[in-house]
Motif scaffolding. Structure first.
Motif, PDB file in Angstrom:
ATOM      1  N   ARG A 129       0.840  -1.202   0.000  1.00  0.00           N
ATOM      2  CA  ARG A 129       0.000   0.000   0.000  1.00  0.00           C
ATOM      3  C   ARG A 129       0.872   1.247   0.000  1.00  0.00           C
ATOM      4  N   PHE A 130       0.427   2.259  -0.712  1.00  0.00           N
ATOM      5  CA  PHE A 130       1.128   3.529  -0.842  1.00  0.00           C
ATOM      6  C   PHE A 130       0.164   4.627  -0.424  1.00  0.00           C
ATOM      7  N   VAL A 131       0.472   5.302   0.697  1.00  0.00           N
ATOM      8  CA  VAL A 131      -0.375   6.378   1.211  1.00  0.00           C
ATOM      9  C   VAL A 131       0.271   7.710   0.827  1.00  0.00           C
ATOM     10  N   PHE A 132      -0.446   8.506   0.061  1.00  0.00           N
ATOM     11  CA  PHE A 132       0.096   9.754  -0.481  1.00  0.00           C
ATOM     12  C   PHE A 132      -0.572  10.949   0.188  1.00  0.00           C
ATOM     13  N   ILE A 133       0.256  11.821   0.773  1.00  0.00           N
ATOM     14  CA  ILE A 133      -0.268  13.031   1.387  1.00  0.00           C
ATOM     15  C   ILE A 133      -0.297  14.121   0.325  1.00  0.00           C
ATOM     16  N   SER A 134      -1.481  14.405  -0.153  1.00  0.00           N
ATOM     17  CA  SER A 134      -1.683  15.379  -1.219  1.00  0.00           C
ATOM     18  C   SER A 134      -2.056  16.727  -0.603  1.00  0.00           C
ATOM     19  N   SER A 135      -3.027  17.422  -1.156  1.00  0.00           N
ATOM     20  CA  SER A 135      -3.418  18.750  -0.674  1.00  0.00           C
ATOM     21  C   SER A 135      -4.850  19.044  -1.066  1.00  0.00           C
ATOM     22  N   ILE A 136      -5.571  19.732  -0.200  1.00  0.00           N
ATOM     23  CA  ILE A 136      -6.924  20.166  -0.553  1.00  0.00           C
ATOM     24  C   ILE A 136      -6.887  21.129  -1.724  1.00  0.00           C
ATOM     25  N   GLY A 137      -5.714  21.710  -2.002  1.00  0.00           N
ATOM     26  CA  GLY A 137      -5.575  22.569  -3.167  1.00  0.00           C
ATOM     27  C   GLY A 137      -5.899  21.876  -4.465  1.00  0.00           C
ATOM     28  N   VAL A 138      -5.868  20.532  -4.501  1.00  0.00           N
ATOM     29  CA  VAL A 138      -6.282  19.795  -5.692  1.00  0.00           C
ATOM     30  C   VAL A 138      -7.742  20.089  -6.008  1.00  0.00           C
ATOM     31  N   ASN A 139      -8.563  20.262  -4.970  1.00  0.00           N
ATOM     32  CA  ASN A 139      -9.962  20.618  -5.181  1.00  0.00           C
ATOM     33  C   ASN A 139     -10.124  22.063  -5.619  1.00  0.00           C
ATOM     34  N   GLY A 140      -9.284  22.953  -5.089  1.00  0.00           N
ATOM     35  CA  GLY A 140      -9.376  24.377  -5.372  1.00  0.00           C
ATOM     36  C   GLY A 140      -8.863  25.170  -4.183  1.00  0.00           C
ATOM     37  N   ASN A 141      -8.849  26.492  -4.305  1.00  0.00           N
ATOM     38  CA  ASN A 141      -8.311  27.301  -3.207  1.00  0.00           C
ATOM     39  C   ASN A 141      -9.348  28.184  -2.528  1.00  0.00           C
ATOM     40  N   ILE A 142     -10.603  28.097  -2.953  1.00  0.00           N
ATOM     41  CA  ILE A 142     -11.671  28.846  -2.292  1.00  0.00           C
ATOM     42  C   ILE A 142     -12.989  28.200  -2.690  1.00  0.00           C
ATOM     43  N   ASN A 143     -13.979  28.248  -1.806  1.00  0.00           N
ATOM     44  CA  ASN A 143     -15.257  27.640  -2.176  1.00  0.00           C
ATOM     45  C   ASN A 143     -16.423  28.318  -1.481  1.00  0.00           C
ATOM     46  N   ILE A 144     -17.605  27.990  -1.958  1.00  0.00           N
ATOM     47  CA  ILE A 144     -18.859  28.417  -1.335  1.00  0.00           C
ATOM     48  C   ILE A 144     -19.447  27.239  -0.570  1.00  0.00           C
ATOM     49  N   ALA A 145     -19.533  26.073  -1.236  1.00  0.00           N
ATOM     50  CA  ALA A 145     -19.958  24.830  -0.584  1.00  0.00           C
ATOM     51  C   ALA A 145     -18.731  24.007  -0.241  1.00  0.00           C
ATOM     52  N   PRO A 146     -18.768  23.242   0.841  1.00  0.00           N
ATOM     53  CA  PRO A 146     -17.592  22.444   1.230  1.00  0.00           C
ATOM     54  C   PRO A 146     -17.155  21.488   0.130  1.00  0.00           C
ATOM     55  N   PHE A 147     -15.844  21.357  -0.023  1.00  0.00           N
ATOM     56  CA  PHE A 147     -15.284  20.413  -0.985  1.00  0.00           C
ATOM     57  C   PHE A 147     -15.571  18.983  -0.545  1.00  0.00           C
ATOM     58  N   ARG A 148     -15.763  18.114  -1.549  1.00  0.00           N
ATOM     59  CA  ARG A 148     -15.855  16.671  -1.334  1.00  0.00           C
ATOM     60  C   ARG A 148     -14.784  15.984  -2.171  1.00  0.00           C
ATOM     61  N   SER A 149     -14.421  14.772  -1.774  1.00  0.00           N
ATOM     62  CA  SER A 149     -13.366  14.059  -2.496  1.00  0.00           C
ATOM     63  C   SER A 149     -13.787  13.699  -3.910  1.00  0.00           C
ATOM     64  N   THR A 150     -15.092  13.675  -4.177  1.00  0.00           N
ATOM     65  CA  THR A 150     -15.595  13.309  -5.501  1.00  0.00           C
ATOM     66  C   THR A 150     -15.767  14.512  -6.417  1.00  0.00           C
ATOM     67  N   ASP A 151     -15.493  15.714  -5.933  1.00  0.00           N
ATOM     68  CA  ASP A 151     -15.624  16.910  -6.768  1.00  0.00           C
ATOM     69  C   ASP A 151     -14.601  16.899  -7.893  1.00  0.00           C
ATOM     70  N   LEU A 152     -14.937  17.578  -8.988  1.00  0.00           N
ATOM     71  CA  LEU A 152     -14.007  17.717 -10.096  1.00  0.00           C
ATOM     72  C   LEU A 152     -12.806  18.533  -9.638  1.00  0.00           C
ATOM     73  N   PRO A 153     -11.586  18.026  -9.767  1.00  0.00           N
ATOM     74  CA  PRO A 153     -10.410  18.781  -9.326  1.00  0.00           C
ATOM     75  C   PRO A 153     -10.284  20.119 -10.045  1.00  0.00           C
ATOM     76  N   ALA A 154      -9.808  21.124  -9.300  1.00  0.00           N
ATOM     77  CA  ALA A 154      -9.612  22.462  -9.868  1.00  0.00           C
ATOM     78  C   ALA A 154      -8.394  23.121  -9.230  1.00  0.00           C
ATOM     79  N   PRO A 155      -7.206  22.508  -9.362  1.00  0.00           N
ATOM     80  CA  PRO A 155      -6.009  23.098  -8.752  1.00  0.00           C
ATOM     81  C   PRO A 155      -5.700  24.454  -9.377  1.00  0.00           C
TER      82      PRO A 155
END
Length: 340
Positions: A129-155
């Motif tokens: 197993r390989f555990v990778f510490i990524s970043s919420i920045g993959v989702n985006g850097n600002i939002n109105i509704a909370p990010f979910r892991s299934t959201d379309l990435p917007a780095p």
């Protein structure tokens, strides 16, 4: 520090796991060093670390391997020998005043090419197993509704782009080799000796510096270092974590104003906050070329950790106030909150 996966194993009735050998990259870093400490206390794990270069014997007795600079040519094989699980925390992180001519290329060299090389060598050596510490920045850097892991990435910046591309490389390697990949996307991580802007804010509150942040009504998700470490430990062993993406936070979102007040409470001294309208702060930041700093202080960024809770049965073991108390301890006399 408690580790959730050990509580999970004890309470679930499943058989205790065989000893797992875990390699933590970035073992001397902010997250990696705390993770090494936490995992070494769990009987089911033997732990080793990977660092760029050795700086002398370690006081904790944990073996560390020097691998040099990270990139496509890094030879990880000696460090990977006998490893069951890799936790990859090493990265080129945010560089606020970057001196390189092409920051994205440099982020890609370390965070994409380096991660791909490690994962390929890990799979070839039979790592499970390989555990990778990524970043919420993959989702985006600002939002109105909370990010979910299934959201379309917007780095939106070079660092986040490199983390997203690393995630894609890992998923491809997982599909080709069968090695399990787990991706964790944390927001801002705080804790003792925190680097970056959070460390500066704590120091300003400690020194009683007046801050024009007393009227900021944003909402931001944060994660205490010990909560992130606890989730990583869960992702190492939990069967349901395989090939999933998880978001993590403390489960309580704060405004910048509330955060600073609670930092002050943890220190036993009031934060000196001046209620300046955020619109004026944004204008001033633009004039000073500090738009990115203003975004982090004034904008909202929330994450939804319901998937993490549902799939892993995980809850943050440390509250925000306890996490802040631990974070400020090195700044207060004797590790205790100071008055005055």
């Amino acid at each position: 520090m408690s580790i959730s996966i050990w509580r999970y194993i004890e309470n679930s009735g499943v058989p205790m796991p065989d000893t797992q050998h875990v390699l933590v990259t970035g073992a001397n870093g902010f997250v990696g060093s705390r993770l090494m400490e936490g995992l070494s206390a769990v009987p089911a794990y033997t732990v080793a670390g990977a660092v760029r270069r050795l700086t002398g014997e370690s006081a904790d007795g944990i073996q560390r391997h020097a691998v040099g600079d990270l990139g496509a040519q890094t030879d990880w094989r000696p460090a990977l020998a006998g490893t069951d699980v890799v936790v990859h925390t090493a990265a080129r992180a945010h560089v606020m005043a970057d001196a390189v001519t092409d920051p994205l290329a440099e982020y890609r060299r370390v965070n994409v090419d380096g991660t791909r090389a490690l994962a390929r060598q890990a799979a070839a050596q039979g790592v499970r197993r390989f555990v990778f510490i990524s970043s919420i920045g993959v989702n985006g850097n600002i939002n109105i509704a909370p990010f979910r892991s299934t959201d379309l990435p917007a780095p939106a910046d070079a660092y986040a782009i490199s983390k997203y591309e690393a995630e894609q490389a890992l998923k491809q390697i997982a599909a080709q080799t069968g090695m399990e990949v787990v991706i964790v996307r944390p927001p801002l991580v705080y804790g003792p000796n925190a680097p970056g802007n959070f460390g500066k804010l704590m120091e300003w509150v400690r020194r009683g510096v007046p801050l024009p942040l007393g009227a900021v009504n944003n909402r931001r998700s944060l994660v205490a270092l010990d909560n992130l470490v606890d989730l990583i430990a869960t992702c190492i062993a939990h069967p349901a974590a395989a090939n999933e993406v998880f978001l993590v936070s403390d489960g309580e979102d704060l405004s910048t104003t509330d955060l600073l007040r609670r930092v002050g409470n943890a220190m036993g001294r009031p934060a000196r906050l001046i209620p300046v309208p955020p619109s004026l702060l944004e204008v001033a930041a633009a004039m000073l070329g500090k738009r990115e700093v203003a975004r982090r202080l004034l904008g909202s960024l929330q994450v939804d950790i319901s998937k993490t809770r549902d799939v892993l049965g995980w809850e943050p073991p440390v509250s925000v106030d306890e996490g802040l108390r631990r974070a400020v301890a090195p700044l207060t006399a004797g590790g205790q909150p100071s008055g005055g």
